[in-house]
Write an enzyme that holds these catalytic residues in place. Structure first.
Site, PDB file in Angstrom:
ATOM      1  N   ARG A 142       0.776  -1.346  -0.035  1.00 58.84           N
ATOM      2  CA  ARG A 142       0.243   0.184   0.340  1.00 58.84           C
ATOM      3  C   ARG A 142       0.420   1.135   0.172  1.00 58.84           C
ATOM      4  O   ARG A 142       0.835   1.877  -0.991  1.00 58.84           O
ATOM      5  CB  ARG A 142      -1.147   0.331   1.268  1.00 58.84           C
ATOM      6  CG  ARG A 142      -1.969  -0.767   1.199  1.00 58.84           C
ATOM      7  CD  ARG A 142      -2.570  -1.261   2.115  1.00 58.84           C
ATOM      8  NE  ARG A 142      -3.909   0.450   2.254  1.00 58.84           N
ATOM      9  CZ  ARG A 142      -4.741   0.824   3.315  1.00 58.84           C
ATOM     10  NH1 ARG A 142      -4.870  -0.236   4.316  1.00 58.84           N
ATOM     11  NH2 ARG A 142      -5.125   2.053   3.286  1.00 58.84           N
ATOM     12  N   CYS A 190      -1.126   6.609   8.979  1.00 55.68           N
ATOM     13  CA  CYS A 190      -1.302   5.223   8.439  1.00 55.68           C
ATOM     14  C   CYS A 190      -2.849   5.071   7.200  1.00 55.68           C
ATOM     15  O   CYS A 190      -2.600   6.433   6.346  1.00 55.68           O
ATOM     16  CB  CYS A 190      -2.226   4.153   9.479  1.00 55.68           C
ATOM     17  SG  CYS A 190      -3.548   4.646  10.097  1.00 55.68           S
TER      18      CYS A 190
END
Length: 272
Positions: free
Chosen positions: A171, A229
């Site tokens: 990611r 995040c």
């Protein structure tokens, strides 16, 4: 005081803390189902999506309202000086979010049960399906007891300090993005997946091992360190790991899901 507490330390406490179960699963099923199936005796359930976060907006898990946190903690019987122990049924990701949120809103004594429900059961601890009666706490949540970063602040830390991205490597690199409409990372950020903060049992690594991990990325107690995040949940896990290692950090709570709402903000891909 360590932000963690072991099962043995919890059992040895002479003053019983309020126990809060924050079990949560990003892709479902709801954590309340797991809580209802079995939890630590006396533990209250607090829902991450509705009580540890506000309604989705620019980010997927923005800060909750102070009134929401007040209601949740009062229901658990928390007063101004009540000690709290939070846990979940996985690797403390949700518990770390609770630890961070409660501190931000003024809880003075909150710790994470290292290893969570699994550690409790491995040590012979019983679980129950009995739900405690609502408490009558007097706690009043007020925002701002620990600092946080906004998007501009995160960009500044990336430029002059160390900004850690807590997501999985694929990611971070922009190779896949299962949750958000844009893939990639904040330019200048470094990848430090939270999965490397814990061992195979879900317990946090020793402080010296965590410190060595973060120092290899340039993070130390003389450098400004920020963490983010996807939506501000695993960032709290990273902040907890840094706290265990003795390295202070600041969370960008809006994280990637907020960053990408402004098309003028740059996006980086790849591993550098």
């Amino acid at each position: 005081m360590s932000p963690l507490i072991t099962v043995e330390e919890l059992r040895a406490l002479t003053e019983r803390p309020v126990l809060i179960d924050t079990t949560w699963n990003l892709a479902g099923p709801p954590g309340k189902q797991a809580y209802d199936a079995g939890h630590l005796p006396g533990a209250y359930f607090v829902d991450l999506d509705t009580e540890l976060a506000g309604p989705p907006g620019p980010g997927r898990h923005p800060l909750p309202a102070a009134t929401t946190v007040t209601a949740a903690l009062r229901r658990a019987g928390v007063g101004p000086s009540t000690p709290i122990v939070v846990y979940d049924a996985a690797n403390s990701t949700a518990a770390a979010r609770a630890w961070w949120i409660f501190r931000y809103f003024g809880v003075r004594d909150v710790r994470v049960l290292d290893g969570g429900l699994a550690a409790w059961q491995a040590a012979g601890g019983e679980v129950t399906t009995e739900v405690p009666a609502d408490g009558n706490g007097s706690f009043i949540a007020t925002a701002g007891h620990i600092p946080l970063l906004d998007a501009d602040g995160a960009a500044g830390v990336a430029a002059t300090g160390v900004l850690l991205d807590a997501r999985a490597p694929e990611r971070f690199a922009g190779e896949v993005e299962p949750m958000d409409p844009v893939a990639g990372h904040i330019p200048g950020a470094l990848n430090a997946p939270t999965t490397a903060n814990v061992d195979e049992t879900g317990r946090f690594l020793p402080a010296d091992e965590l410190r060595e991990r973060f120092e290899k990325l340039g993070a130390n107690d003389s450098t400004e360190v920020g963490v983010y995040c996807g939506s501000g949940v695993t960032a709290a896990h990273e902040a907890l790991a840094l706290e265990i290692s003795g390295i202070p950090s600041t969370v960008y709570v809006g994280s990637w899901s907020e960053w990408i709402t402004d098309p003028s903000r740059p996006v980086a891909t790849g591993t550098d």
